[in-house]
Motif scaffolding. Structure first.
Motif, PDB file in Angstrom:
ATOM      1  N   ASN C 190       0.822  -1.206   0.000  1.00  0.00           N
ATOM      2  CA  ASN C 190       0.000   0.000   0.000  1.00  0.00           C
ATOM      3  C   ASN C 190       0.858   1.260   0.000  1.00  0.00           C
ATOM      4  O   ASN C 190       0.572   2.223  -0.686  1.00  0.00           O
ATOM      5  N   ARG C 192       3.876   1.632  -1.197  1.00  0.00           N
ATOM      6  CA  ARG C 192       4.447   1.853  -2.522  1.00  0.00           C
ATOM      7  C   ARG C 192       3.412   2.455  -3.459  1.00  0.00           C
ATOM      8  O   ARG C 192       3.719   3.327  -4.273  1.00  0.00           O
ATOM      9  N   ALA C 193       2.170   1.984  -3.331  1.00  0.00           N
ATOM     10  CA  ALA C 193       1.107   2.525  -4.179  1.00  0.00           C
ATOM     11  C   ALA C 193       0.884   4.006  -3.884  1.00  0.00           C
ATOM     12  O   ALA C 193       0.688   4.813  -4.792  1.00  0.00           O
ATOM     13  N   GLU C 196       3.624   5.871  -5.583  1.00  0.00           N
ATOM     14  CA  GLU C 196       3.618   5.798  -7.040  1.00  0.00           C
ATOM     15  C   GLU C 196       2.439   6.543  -7.646  1.00  0.00           C
ATOM     16  O   GLU C 196       2.594   7.298  -8.590  1.00  0.00           O
ATOM     17  N   ASN C 197       1.268   6.276  -7.122  1.00  0.00           N
ATOM     18  CA  ASN C 197       0.064   6.842  -7.718  1.00  0.00           C
ATOM     19  C   ASN C 197      -0.977   7.060  -6.628  1.00  0.00           C
ATOM     20  O   ASN C 197      -1.835   6.224  -6.394  1.00  0.00           O
ATOM     21  N   SER C 199      -3.589   8.798  -6.363  1.00  0.00           N
ATOM     22  CA  SER C 199      -5.013   8.818  -6.670  1.00  0.00           C
ATOM     23  C   SER C 199      -5.520   7.389  -6.849  1.00  0.00           C
ATOM     24  O   SER C 199      -6.658   7.080  -6.488  1.00  0.00           O
ATOM     25  N   ALA C 200      -4.668   6.499  -7.379  1.00  0.00           N
ATOM     26  CA  ALA C 200      -5.056   5.096  -7.487  1.00  0.00           C
ATOM     27  C   ALA C 200      -5.171   4.479  -6.097  1.00  0.00           C
ATOM     28  O   ALA C 200      -6.111   3.752  -5.799  1.00  0.00           O
ATOM     29  N   ALA C 201      -4.201   4.792  -5.245  1.00  0.00           N
ATOM     30  CA  ALA C 201      -4.221   4.256  -3.887  1.00  0.00           C
ATOM     31  C   ALA C 201      -5.468   4.734  -3.157  1.00  0.00           C
ATOM     32  O   ALA C 201      -6.137   3.968  -2.458  1.00  0.00           O
ATOM     33  N   ASP C 202      -5.787   5.994  -3.342  1.00  0.00           N
ATOM     34  CA  ASP C 202      -6.945   6.580  -2.683  1.00  0.00           C
ATOM     35  C   ASP C 202      -8.216   5.865  -3.129  1.00  0.00           C
ATOM     36  O   ASP C 202      -9.048   5.469  -2.311  1.00  0.00           O
ATOM     37  N   ALA C 203      -8.326   5.659  -4.434  1.00  0.00           N
ATOM     38  CA  ALA C 203      -9.522   5.002  -4.966  1.00  0.00           C
ATOM     39  C   ALA C 203      -9.641   3.573  -4.445  1.00  0.00           C
ATOM     40  O   ALA C 203     -10.729   3.013  -4.404  1.00  0.00           O
ATOM     41  N   SER C 204      -8.506   2.968  -4.043  1.00  0.00           N
ATOM     42  CA  SER C 204      -8.548   1.612  -3.491  1.00  0.00           C
ATOM     43  C   SER C 204      -8.830   1.608  -2.004  1.00  0.00           C
ATOM     44  O   SER C 204      -8.725   0.571  -1.358  1.00  0.00           O
TER      45      SER C 204
END
Lengths: 358, 508, 329
Positions: C190, C192-193, C196-197, C199-204
């Motif tokens: 998590n 690393r996410a 890296e990104n 907004s992707a991590a947030d959406a997850s």
């Protein structure tokens, strides 16, 4: 409650927010001073007294403000491009190095020729030193912050090396110092302060016009806002970065020349006296506006001068002034949030929703 | 409340600054239903759905999920309530594998068991007919594969309410068909599916019901079977409109730009342009179709002198442009504008005003050390009037204008330089129908002035209507150059997927 | 095993043999000691950058950790208090940075620089009374080398790596723990996410701000430890500006080690060696001042080399120094 982006920011409001931040910083620092067992009001008053209390002190403060102003202007050009040049300290030293080389080796030249020569030498010395990180940045995309900082250390070691080695003055009887400049290599005083203040004002004016009115100044701003846009507009981004950094470092190099010539009258590794770092603060606080650099630098010069005064008056170490400076920086950085955003409360939102319905 | 109503949104409002993105919207989706959310760009579709996915919080109104009133404060809340959203721009971590993307953020053992997880993921993938290799890195995947990972991700999270934001925008017609099959399959399994779209034929093809939004308000919810594209259009735009795009007849002039055997590679030494050869004629619009990332950007940048070319020629009036500086190329009258996904970024400086943005290209032509803003100010005033740009004034930062007006400023500036060659990529990205048509008119106007136009687009319908010829790119290669009057969308789709079509460099 | 790792192993072995023959085992022991503060700081910055935050305040956090650690050890005469003091002080310093960049959305570069300026000032201010003071004997004794049974019997390597003080061992452990954490755990994935990104991590459903705050604080604590090691164990007396640019070298090392905690050890000890080689080469008749330039010069060279090879893997976290706010429009 939630945050929304402001669209209604006026210059007046922004100035108000930033000023409040400085006052808040002073208040928080006051608590700090109180914890040390001193009366903050006394300390602040005597700082002001130490900086502006007599004609002599004012002169001292202004003398300190000269290198701060010029260095800030130099840094400002790089910061405008979001090129985080924190190598002013090294650029000052290398400017001083070249200027001193000229001063020590062409002693027979008349003042009117030697000083301009040193000036140009200082500019080139600082400029070339700043060119290295700039070239590395555009060529290899290296992190300029670390490179410029590493180069500060190298510059200090280099000057120390000269001071202890090849340039050591044989007449100094074993004391590691470089020979003093001859009279024709020393900047004259104008109205009691060395002529550097004229240079400083000239540089402010030139750079202000350069940044706002010239093509290159415009290009620098565009590169700082978006490198992609600059490329799409057909600008040669690499060339812009390299030439601007040469100028940025060159201006810092001039500081080295002035400090060597007018203040130290020789070259020493202590010559930059942390101006390169303090100027990072002043540049940022001035909002990257060249005119604002002037009052901010004088304020910081006053803090430096006042700081050394309270050391004798209260035995508060001089570094307390540094803490105070960075405290102000923290608060102003933080206050930017309130310039960009405003906090909207729930009942206001409800009102908005209703208004929109109608 | 009825257990079959999976989602119910009541009187939802959302305000950004002073803009009402959603204004008392009502919306309902049932179990096993595919529900289309239709509206123009800027109608508030994504905003509404982002309130379900926890990205935004509503300013007023209530949300019921599976019959219970809920507050969704974060994406985490949303996931826990069984909602999964597939965003228009995929939210995937490029340097990680499909598996890592699927399990990130989910509860599970502290130490990861690689094999176990792979098995689990494969099982779900098979159940829904998704082709995903759990150990493949995202950056090695095609657009279609990435979408499959996104779908897999929400299924793994256990979502029974799926929201897809413009899922077909970047797919070929064939991939779209496949996707629709998967969606119908999911609906059969008992999921509720919401598809955000502005494409009418997709609504007709896949949905059971459709809710139309216009300017932030609900216009109505209809059964798809009982409506027609015409009715939906009128509801969506608010007035009877003619959606067709004009294609004026212009006598084609000489070949202004000749591209020969153009090759280029990226930093990882992967070929991004592979032997491109084509001509661009005065007075024509040559459309470029292709899945995102097929070399469109590199082609644009190569012609503009911004991308390093390995070999090949770009002949402009028989003069090779390769090796010329971008500035020289601009001065020759070749204009390139590229609208990136964030829509500002490349052509304009967001924080600067119109005058300074206008100067971006104009300042090359000014002589001397200083910059002259006065003459530009006049030009800007004229442009505002001619293109009906809505702005408080020429000194207003462009980022505060609406999307349509920003793009008008950008295209307007390019046209103002009287180019001979106009390259424009994604010119109508994010614009509503009205604003899009203004842009098409501007481009057509240029065509009638015998400008050679390269139009890179996403929407095949638009390409087919607006362009004289269409060139299809796939993996940096030309898979076809065809006259737009004798090609179908399906044929274009096959070429986009790599099937070789006719390549006729000189067809009229 | 990848080609590059084989190459690295060979280079390191050669370096070790070379150093052993020409400089002696005692030099290698000193290298590990000199590399330890760099290791802590590098790991600290690494974990911060993995959360997408570039914190240029490493030098400041190290100095604050150093003065707090020295002060706590000096006043309480308790070696454990020295560590606790440094950890807390480093984390608190990082908290300032975190609050500015996360909650107040300030520019990361400027906030980090401000933290360094603040740390320099604060440490020199608080350290005024300690100048020239030595650590109490009992504290120093606590950090005497400890022999690890068996391991210390390995020829050369045992002497160099396994007859050291507990701080050094803690450094090894930290590097391994962080490596396992990053690459083999859920939270590491998590994290690393997030870097890296976001907004992707947030959406997850990952709580971005929480991840950022926690890892920035851990990073600060590690930097504080690095500073404290200098003041409490390595030197062990108070000097103004005791870090002398190590914080900056650590930031460069993070790039050098490609955000990988295991490789951070190599970088840290390599530069530890460079920083003390000057003393050892005095007999060569080269000016000490010129030799002192070496670590800085080589940092630049290493940075250039690391920047030359670019690929999709081994590149900085994509979200590094890009602020992320969910409701931004």
């Amino acid at each position: 409650m939630r945050m929304t982006k402001r669209t209604d920011m006026t210059t007046k409001k922004a100035v108000f927010i930033r000023t409040s931040a400085i006052i808040l910083a002073l208040l928080v620092s006051a608590i700090f001073i109180l914890l040390l067992g001193h009366n903050p009001l006394d300390v602040y008053v005597s700082m002001i007294d130490g900086a502006f209390g007599s004609a002599y002190r004012i002169k001292d403060t202004l003398t300190i403000s000269i290198p701060l102003i010029v260095t800030s202007i130099g840094i400002l050009i790089a910061f405008k491009m979001k090129f985080w040049n924190i190598g002013a300290e090294g650029q000052i030293l290398m400017g001083a190095f070249v200027a001193s080389f000229i001063a020590l080796n062409f002693i027979e030249l008349p003042k009117l020729l030697l000083l301009p020569l040193m000036f140009v030498g200082g500019f080139i010395g600082g400029g070339l030193w700043a060119l290295i990180p700039a070239v590395l940045k555009v060529r290899f995309d290296t992190n300029e912050t670390i490179i410029t900082l590493m180069m500060n250390y190298i510059a200090i070691k280099w000057i120390t090396f000269l001071q202890y080695g090849p340039w050591r003055d044989p007449k100094s009887m074993g004391f590691p110092k470089i020979a003093n400049f001859t009279d024709n290599a020393i900047l004259p005083k104008v109205f009691g302060i060395h002529a550097g203040w004229i240079i400083a004002i000239a540089i402010i004016i030139v750079v202000t016009i350069f940044m706002n009115r010239s093509k290159r100044g415009y290009e620098i701003t565009v590169v700082g806002e978006s490198v992609d846009t600059a490329r799409y507009a057909g600008m040669n981004v690499k060339k812009i970065i390299i030439t601007s950094l040469f100028v940025s470092g060159g201006i810092c190099g001039i500081v080295g020349m002035m400090e060597a010539s007018a203040v130290n009258q020789t070259l020493t590794s202590q010559l930059s006296a942390g101006y390169g770092y303090t100027a990072i603060i002043t540049t940022w606080l001035s909002g990257l506006k060249s005119i604002v650099v002037l009052p901010v630098s004088i304020l910081f010069a006053a803090m430096i001068k006042g700081g050394s005064f309270i050391q004798t008056a209260y035995q508060i170490p001089q570094s307390a002034a540094k803490v105070l400076q960075s405290m102000i920086l923290f608060f102003v950085i933080g206050s930017e949030f309130f310039v960009q955003y405003k906090i909207v409360f729930t009942n206001q939102i409800n009102k908005l929703v209703k208004e929109v319905k109608q | 409340m009825n257990q079959n109503v999976f989602v119910k949104m009541e009187e939802i409002s959302k305000i950004f600054g002073t803009v009402k993105a959603n204004d008392h919207i009502n919306f309902e989706v049932n179990k096993g239903e595919i529900h289309a959310l239709l509206g123009e760009n800027g109608a508030g579709k994504s905003t509404l759905m982002n309130m379900l996915s926890g990205i935004y919080k509503p300013d007023s109104g209530s949300i019921y999920i599976h019959g219970h009133e809920v507050k969704i404060n974060s994406p985490k809340d949303s996931i826990q309530k069984g909602i999964g959203m597939i965003h228009q721009h995929y939210k995937l971590v490029e340097v990680q594998t499909a598996k890592e993307n699927v399990i990130m953020g989910q509860s599970g053992k502290f130490f990861m068991k690689d094999k176990e997880l792979s098995e689990q993921i494969k099982k779900i993938a098979n159940q829904f007919g998704l082709a995903v290799d759990p150990n493949k890195k995202i950056y090695d995947m095609s657009i279609g594969e990435k979408q499959a990972v996104e779908i897999l991700k929400v299924l793994y999270q256990g979502a029974d309410i799926l929201i897809m934001d413009e899922p077909t925008a970047v797919l070929t017609p064939q991939e779209t068909k496949k996707l629709f099959k998967i969606i119908k399959n999911m609906a059969k399994e008992g999921c509720a599916i919401i598809i955000i779209t502005h494409k009418l034929h997709e609504v007709m093809e896949v949905s059971d019901r459709v809710t139309v939004l216009r300017k932030g308000t609900t216009v109505g919810t209809l059964n798809t079977k009982e409506t027609s594209p015409k009715e939906l259009t009128d509801l969506m735009v608010g007035k009877a409109v003619d959606l067709s795009i004009e294609r004026p007849n212009v006598q084609r002039g000489p070949a202004v730009l000749k591209i020969k055997e153009l090759n280029a590679t990226d930093i990882d030494q992967v070929k991004v342009l592979n032997g491109l050869t084509f001509n661009l004629y005065a007075g024509e619009i040559l459309g470029v179709a292709g899945v995102a990332g097929s070399g469109q950007k590199e082609l644009c940048e190569s012609i503009a002198g911004l991308y390093p070319i390995d070999s090949g020629e770009i002949l402009y009036e028989e003069e090779n442009l390769v090796g010329k500086s971008p500035r020289d190329i601009i001065k020759k009258g070749i204009s390139m504008s590229f609208i990136p996904e964030d829509r500002l970024g490349m052509g304009l400086v967001a924080s600067m005003d119109m005058v300074d943005n206008f100067l971006l290209k104009e300042h090359h032509n000014q002589k001397g050390f200083f910059i002259k803003r006065k003459p530009i100010m006049k030009k800007c005033e004229e442009m505002i009037e001619r293109l009906e740009i809505k702005t408080p004034g020429i000194h207003h930062p462009v980022k505060q204008l609406s999307g349509g007006n920003i793009q008008k400023v950008l295209i307007g500036r390019e046209i103002e330089t009287n180019p001979h060659v106009l390259i424009t990529a994604y010119a109508v990205r994010g614009l509503d129908i009205g604003a899009s048509h203004t842009i098409y008119d501007l481009i057509n106007e240029q065509k009638q002035k015998e400008v050679a136009i390269l139009f890179i687009g996403e929407d095949l319908d638009v390409l087919l209507e607006l362009c004289d010829r269409i060139m299809v790119l796939c993996d940096g290669e030309i898979t076809g150059i065809v006259s737009s009057s004798d090609v179908t969308k399906e044929q274009l789709g096959l070429m986009m997927a790599g099937e070789k079509g006719p390549v006729e460099v000189d067809i009229v | 095993m990848k080609k590059s790792s084989v190459l690295w192993t060979i280079v390191i072995c050669l370096l070790l043999i070379f150093a052993k023959i020409f400089m002696g085992t005692s030099f290698l022991v000193a290298v590990v000691i000199a590399g330890t503060p760099l290791l802590f700081a590098t790991l600290g910055e690494l974990i911060t950058e993995r959360a997408g935050n570039l914190n240029l305040g490493v030098e400041g956090m190290m100095l604050i950790g150093a003065v707090a650690g020295f002060g706590a050890g000096f006043i309480t005469k308790n070696p454990i208090m020295a560590i606790i003091g440094a950890v807390i002080a480093g984390a608190l310093a990082a908290l300032i940075y975190g609050f500015l960049t996360i909650t107040l959305r300030a520019n990361q570069v400027v906030s980090g620089l401000a933290l360094t300026i603040f740390g320099t000032g604060l440490s020199s201010y608080l350290g005024t009374n300690f100048i020239g003071q030595k650590m109490p004997e009992n504290v120093i004794a606590f950090y005497d080398p400890i022999q690890i049974p068996l391991l210390s019997k390995i020829p050369v390597i045992g002497q160099v790596f396994f007859v050291q003080d507990i701080f050094v061992y803690f450094g090894y452990i930290m590097a391994i723990v962080l490596g396992i954490y990053l690459f083999h755990t859920k939270t590491g994935l998590n994290l690393r996410a997030v870097g890296e990104n976001p907004s992707a991590a947030d959406a997850s459903g990952i709580n971005i701000n929480l991840y950022k705050y926690v890892h920035i604080l851990i990073g600060g604590a590690l930097c504080g430890l690095g500073g404290a090691y200098l003041a409490v164990v390595e030197v062990p007396q108070w000097q103004e500006n005791i870090t002398a640019g190590r914080g900056w070298i650590a930031i460069a090392l993070v790039i050098f080690c490609k955000w990988n905690p295991y490789k951070a050890t190599i970088g840290a000890y390599l530069f530890g060696g460079l920083s003390i080689i000057g003393f050892r080469l005095q007999h060569l008749n080269i000016s000490q001042n010129l030799l002192d330039m070496l670590p800085y010069l080589i940092t630049i060279i290493v940075l250039v080399i690391s920047s030359m090879k670019k690929s999709k893997e081994n590149s900085p976290p994509k979200g590094l120094s890009v602020p992320y706010f969910r409701e931004e429009r």
